[in-house]
Design a protein around this motif. Structure first.
Motif, PDB file in Angstrom:
ATOM      1  N   LEU A 145     -77.464  26.310  64.264  1.00 26.74           N
ATOM      2  CA  LEU A 145     -78.925  26.342  64.336  1.00 26.74           C
ATOM      3  C   LEU A 145     -79.445  27.741  64.649  1.00 26.74           C
ATOM      4  CD1 LEU A 145     -79.894  23.006  66.133  1.00 26.74           C
ATOM      5  CD2 LEU A 145     -80.406  23.679  63.790  1.00 26.74           C
ATOM      6  N   LEU A 146     -78.690  28.516  65.405  1.00 25.29           N
ATOM      7  CA  LEU A 146     -79.091  29.900  65.662  1.00 25.29           C
ATOM      8  C   LEU A 146     -79.133  30.711  64.368  1.00 25.29           C
ATOM      9  CD1 LEU A 146     -77.122  30.725  68.950  1.00 25.29           C
ATOM     10  CD2 LEU A 146     -79.558  30.207  68.716  1.00 25.29           C
ATOM     11  N   LEU A 147     -78.254  30.358  63.420  1.00 25.51           N
ATOM     12  CA  LEU A 147     -78.251  31.054  62.130  1.00 25.51           C
ATOM     13  C   LEU A 147     -79.472  30.704  61.293  1.00 25.51           C
ATOM     14  CD1 LEU A 147     -74.457  30.683  61.207  1.00 25.51           C
ATOM     15  CD2 LEU A 147     -75.606  32.627  62.279  1.00 25.51           C
ATOM     16  N   TRP A 148     -80.172  29.632  61.662  1.00 24.02           N
ATOM     17  CA  TRP A 148     -81.407  29.288  60.963  1.00 24.02           C
ATOM     18  C   TRP A 148     -82.505  30.317  61.214  1.00 24.02           C
ATOM     19  CZ3 TRP A 148     -83.292  23.608  60.378  1.00 24.02           C
ATOM     20  CH2 TRP A 148     -82.235  22.803  59.931  1.00 24.02           C
ATOM     21  N   ILE A 149     -82.431  31.006  62.367  1.00 26.78           N
ATOM     22  CA  ILE A 149     -83.534  31.880  62.771  1.00 26.78           C
ATOM     23  C   ILE A 149     -83.778  32.994  61.758  1.00 26.78           C
ATOM     24  CG2 ILE A 149     -84.362  33.460  64.556  1.00 26.78           C
ATOM     25  CD1 ILE A 149     -82.857  31.707  66.602  1.00 26.78           C
ATOM     26  N   PRO A 150     -82.761  33.797  61.390  1.00 23.31           N
ATOM     27  CA  PRO A 150     -83.046  34.837  60.388  1.00 23.31           C
ATOM     28  C   PRO A 150     -83.393  34.281  59.013  1.00 23.31           C
ATOM     29  CG  PRO A 150     -80.694  34.736  60.868  1.00 23.31           C
ATOM     30  CD  PRO A 150     -81.380  33.883  61.883  1.00 23.31           C
ATOM     31  N   LEU A 151     -83.004  33.027  58.762  1.00 18.76           N
ATOM     32  CA  LEU A 151     -83.319  32.395  57.484  1.00 18.76           C
ATOM     33  C   LEU A 151     -84.688  31.732  57.495  1.00 18.76           C
ATOM     34  CD1 LEU A 151     -79.837  30.782  56.717  1.00 18.76           C
ATOM     35  CD2 LEU A 151     -80.796  32.873  55.720  1.00 18.76           C
ATOM     36  N   ARG A 152     -85.353  31.754  58.674  1.00 21.78           N
ATOM     37  CA  ARG A 152     -86.698  31.197  58.850  1.00 21.78           C
ATOM     38  C   ARG A 152     -86.766  29.706  58.533  1.00 21.78           C
ATOM     39  NH1 ARG A 152     -90.297  36.083  56.093  1.00 21.78           N
ATOM     40  NH2 ARG A 152     -89.410  37.786  57.339  1.00 21.78           N
ATOM     41  N   GLN A 153     -85.704  29.016  58.888  1.00 23.94           N
ATOM     42  CA  GLN A 153     -85.689  27.572  58.752  1.00 23.94           C
ATOM     43  C   GLN A 153     -86.179  26.935  60.047  1.00 23.94           C
ATOM     44  OE1 GLN A 153     -85.357  27.271  55.361  1.00 23.94           O
ATOM     45  NE2 GLN A 153     -84.000  25.555  55.676  1.00 23.94           N
ATOM     46  N   ARG A 154     -86.902  25.845  59.946  1.00 26.06           N
ATOM     47  CA  ARG A 154     -87.432  25.161  61.125  1.00 26.06           C
ATOM     48  C   ARG A 154     -86.775  23.795  61.265  1.00 26.06           C
ATOM     49  NH1 ARG A 154     -93.983  26.258  61.074  1.00 26.06           N
ATOM     50  NH2 ARG A 154     -93.865  28.550  61.233  1.00 26.06           N
ATOM     51  N   PRO A 155     -86.138  23.536  62.412  1.00 26.64           N
ATOM     52  CA  PRO A 155     -85.526  22.216  62.604  1.00 26.64           C
ATOM     53  C   PRO A 155     -86.584  21.140  62.772  1.00 26.64           C
ATOM     54  CG  PRO A 155     -85.364  23.509  64.618  1.00 26.64           C
ATOM     55  CD  PRO A 155     -85.912  24.425  63.567  1.00 26.64           C
ATOM     56  N   ARG A 156     -86.238  19.953  62.318  1.00 26.00           N
ATOM     57  CA  ARG A 156     -87.092  18.783  62.516  1.00 26.00           C
ATOM     58  C   ARG A 156     -86.415  17.838  63.497  1.00 26.00           C
ATOM     59  NH1 ARG A 156     -88.300  16.452  56.741  1.00 26.00           N
ATOM     60  NH2 ARG A 156     -89.432  14.936  58.021  1.00 26.00           N
ATOM     61  N   PHE A 157     -87.054  16.734  63.756  1.00 20.78           N
ATOM     62  CA  PHE A 157     -86.532  15.788  64.744  1.00 20.78           C
ATOM     63  C   PHE A 157     -85.125  15.332  64.388  1.00 20.78           C
ATOM     64  CE2 PHE A 157     -85.936  11.335  66.065  1.00 20.78           C
ATOM     65  CZ  PHE A 157     -85.999  11.496  67.445  1.00 20.78           C
ATOM     66  N   GLY A 158     -84.911  15.006  63.118  1.00 22.22           N
ATOM     67  CA  GLY A 158     -83.597  14.541  62.698  1.00 22.22           C
ATOM     68  C   GLY A 158     -82.528  15.604  62.832  1.00 22.22           C
ATOM     69  N   THR A 159     -82.926  16.868  62.692  1.00 18.69           N
ATOM     70  CA  THR A 159     -81.982  17.979  62.843  1.00 18.69           C
ATOM     71  C   THR A 159     -81.421  18.017  64.264  1.00 18.69           C
ATOM     72  OG1 THR A 159     -83.346  19.221  61.276  1.00 18.69           O
ATOM     73  CG2 THR A 159     -81.682  20.454  62.508  1.00 18.69           C
ATOM     74  N   LEU A 180     -79.982  29.514  52.949  1.00 14.07           N
ATOM     75  CA  LEU A 180     -79.405  30.539  52.071  1.00 14.07           C
ATOM     76  C   LEU A 180     -79.994  30.441  50.669  1.00 14.07           C
ATOM     77  CD1 LEU A 180     -75.669  30.402  53.200  1.00 14.07           C
ATOM     78  CD2 LEU A 180     -77.287  32.256  53.620  1.00 14.07           C
ATOM     79  N   HIS A 181     -80.214  29.210  50.243  1.00  7.99           N
ATOM     80  CA  HIS A 181     -80.824  28.999  48.926  1.00  7.99           C
ATOM     81  C   HIS A 181     -82.257  29.529  48.901  1.00  7.99           C
ATOM     82  CE1 HIS A 181     -82.369  27.031  45.341  1.00  7.99           C
ATOM     83  NE2 HIS A 181     -83.238  26.362  46.092  1.00  7.99           N
ATOM     84  N   ALA A 182     -83.026  29.217  49.953  1.00  8.10           N
ATOM     85  CA  ALA A 182     -84.439  29.578  49.969  1.00  8.10           C
ATOM     86  C   ALA A 182     -84.662  31.074  50.173  1.00  8.10           C
ATOM     87  CB  ALA A 182     -85.164  28.791  51.062  1.00  8.10           C
ATOM     88  N   ARG A 183     -83.873  31.693  51.059  1.00 13.79           N
ATOM     89  CA  ARG A 183     -84.137  33.080  51.431  1.00 13.79           C
ATOM     90  C   ARG A 183     -83.368  34.098  50.602  1.00 13.79           C
ATOM     91  NH1 ARG A 183     -88.904  33.540  53.562  1.00 13.79           N
ATOM     92  NH2 ARG A 183     -89.304  31.663  54.798  1.00 13.79           N
ATOM     93  N   LEU A 184     -82.155  33.753  50.189  1.00 12.86           N
ATOM     94  CA  LEU A 184     -81.345  34.707  49.447  1.00 12.86           C
ATOM     95  C   LEU A 184     -81.306  34.420  47.957  1.00 12.86           C
ATOM     96  CD1 LEU A 184     -78.310  35.154  51.886  1.00 12.86           C
ATOM     97  CD2 LEU A 184     -80.474  36.420  51.798  1.00 12.86           C
ATOM     98  N   GLY A 185     -81.859  33.275  47.568  1.00 12.80           N
ATOM     99  CA  GLY A 185     -81.891  32.939  46.157  1.00 12.80           C
ATOM    100  C   GLY A 185     -80.577  32.378  45.626  1.00 12.80           C
ATOM    101  N   TRP A 186     -79.631  32.064  46.529  1.00  6.24           N
ATOM    102  CA  TRP A 186     -78.365  31.485  46.076  1.00  6.24           C
ATOM    103  C   TRP A 186     -78.609  30.073  45.569  1.00  6.24           C
ATOM    104  CZ3 TRP A 186     -74.141  32.706  50.324  1.00  6.24           C
ATOM    105  CH2 TRP A 186     -74.075  34.091  50.497  1.00  6.24           C
ATOM    106  N   ARG A 187     -77.880  29.695  44.537  1.00  5.79           N
ATOM    107  CA  ARG A 187     -77.902  28.297  44.117  1.00  5.79           C
ATOM    108  C   ARG A 187     -77.311  27.439  45.225  1.00  5.79           C
ATOM    109  NH1 ARG A 187     -75.118  27.892  38.371  1.00  5.79           N
ATOM    110  NH2 ARG A 187     -75.659  25.699  38.726  1.00  5.79           N
ATOM    111  N   VAL A 188     -77.815  26.199  45.348  1.00  5.88           N
ATOM    112  CA  VAL A 188     -77.369  25.326  46.432  1.00  5.88           C
ATOM    113  C   VAL A 188     -75.863  25.107  46.366  1.00  5.88           C
ATOM    114  CG1 VAL A 188     -77.508  22.987  47.364  1.00  5.88           C
ATOM    115  CG2 VAL A 188     -79.593  24.172  46.678  1.00  5.88           C
ATOM    116  N   GLY A 189     -75.333  24.896  45.163  1.00  9.98           N
ATOM    117  CA  GLY A 189     -73.894  24.685  45.021  1.00  9.98           C
ATOM    118  C   GLY A 189     -73.088  25.900  45.441  1.00  9.98           C
ATOM    119  N   VAL A 190     -73.594  27.092  45.108  1.00 11.85           N
ATOM    120  CA  VAL A 190     -72.909  28.324  45.498  1.00 11.85           C
ATOM    121  C   VAL A 190     -72.945  28.480  47.017  1.00 11.85           C
ATOM    122  CG1 VAL A 190     -72.995  30.844  45.363  1.00 11.85           C
ATOM    123  CG2 VAL A 190     -73.341  29.467  43.302  1.00 11.85           C
TER     124      VAL A 190
END
Length: 227
Positions: free
Chosen positions: A61-75, A137-147
């Motif tokens: 979850l700490l790695l989410w910070i530079p990726l600007r991901q926000r955790p939700r309740f289920g997370t 990684l997909h949203a911020r770096l443009g990587w395909r989800v599978g990659v």
């Protein structure tokens, strides 16, 4: 009622997920990449398997910070519950040593994992920490989800194997089968959004003077051009 059903589905799914991991660990024929990493860390830290899963979840979850991901309740629920429930399952489930029992235990764990994934993902309370990392990684770096998924899982698998985690036929089976299995269970448990209680107003009719020109425009747009 709709929210209560989603909440119940989330917690049942997370509990089943933790128990499914315990089944696959007790089968002792190889586990999923993240669980290989957890096994390796257990060998070097002396912590329980479930504690390592919990701590790893919050590190991810700490790695989410530079990726600007926000955790939700289920997370957060995912991070807090799966590890302790896996520990509970490991306490009550025996270690399997006979090949047939290992195969059956692993198969049961894999099927339960697919059902559990359909339940908690279908409840739509947000992705788990590891899936969120992949999506970030997909949203911020443009990587395909599978990659993104492949890079993450190969990395943690290699690290876990070097630390002494168990890689085997179960690891390969999980990698090949969990995707198709979840594609079957997710539609069964996906919670449809609640329909609005306010009926939609019918569209206002066009003024009479505009009807002929609008019909002519529609006809021109939909009629194929011929040479």
């Amino acid at each position: 009622m709709h929210f209560s059903r989603r909440l119940l589905q989330l917690f049942v799914g997370l509990a089943a997920y933790g128990f499914a991991i315990a089944l696959m660990v007790r089968a002792a024929i190889g586990v999923a990449p993240w669980d290989v990493l957890s096994q390796g860390l257990v060998r070097h830290t002396g912590l329980t398997f479930g504690t390592v899963v919990l701590v790893t979840s919050f590190v991810v979850l700490l790695l989410w910070i530079p990726l600007r991901q926000r955790p939700r309740f289920g997370t957060i629920a995912n991070a807090l519950l799966i590890g302790p429930i896996a520990d509970l399952g490991l306490r009550v489930l025996p270690q399997q040593t006979e090949w047939w029992a290992q195969g059956l235990t692993f198969a049961g764990g894999l099927l339960l994992l697919a059902v559990a994934s359909g339940l908690y993902i279908g409840a739509d309370f947000g992705p788990g920490p590891r899936d969120g990392l992949m999506l970030g990684l997909h949203a911020r770096l443009g990587w395909r989800v599978g990659v993104a998924r492949t890079v993450i899982e190969v990395t943690v698998l290699a690290a876990g194997w070097l630390l002494g985690g168990q890689v085997g036929i179960g690891t390969v089976a999980e990698a090949l089968l969990i995707g198709p299995l979840v594609s079957l269970t997710l539609p069964l448990f996906a919670v449809a959004p609640r329909a609005s209680s306010t009926p939609l107003a019918p569209p206002a009719p066009a003024p009479p003077s505009t009807l002929p020109s609008q019909c002519a425009t529609d006809s021109a747009e939909t009629t194929p051009t011929r040479r």
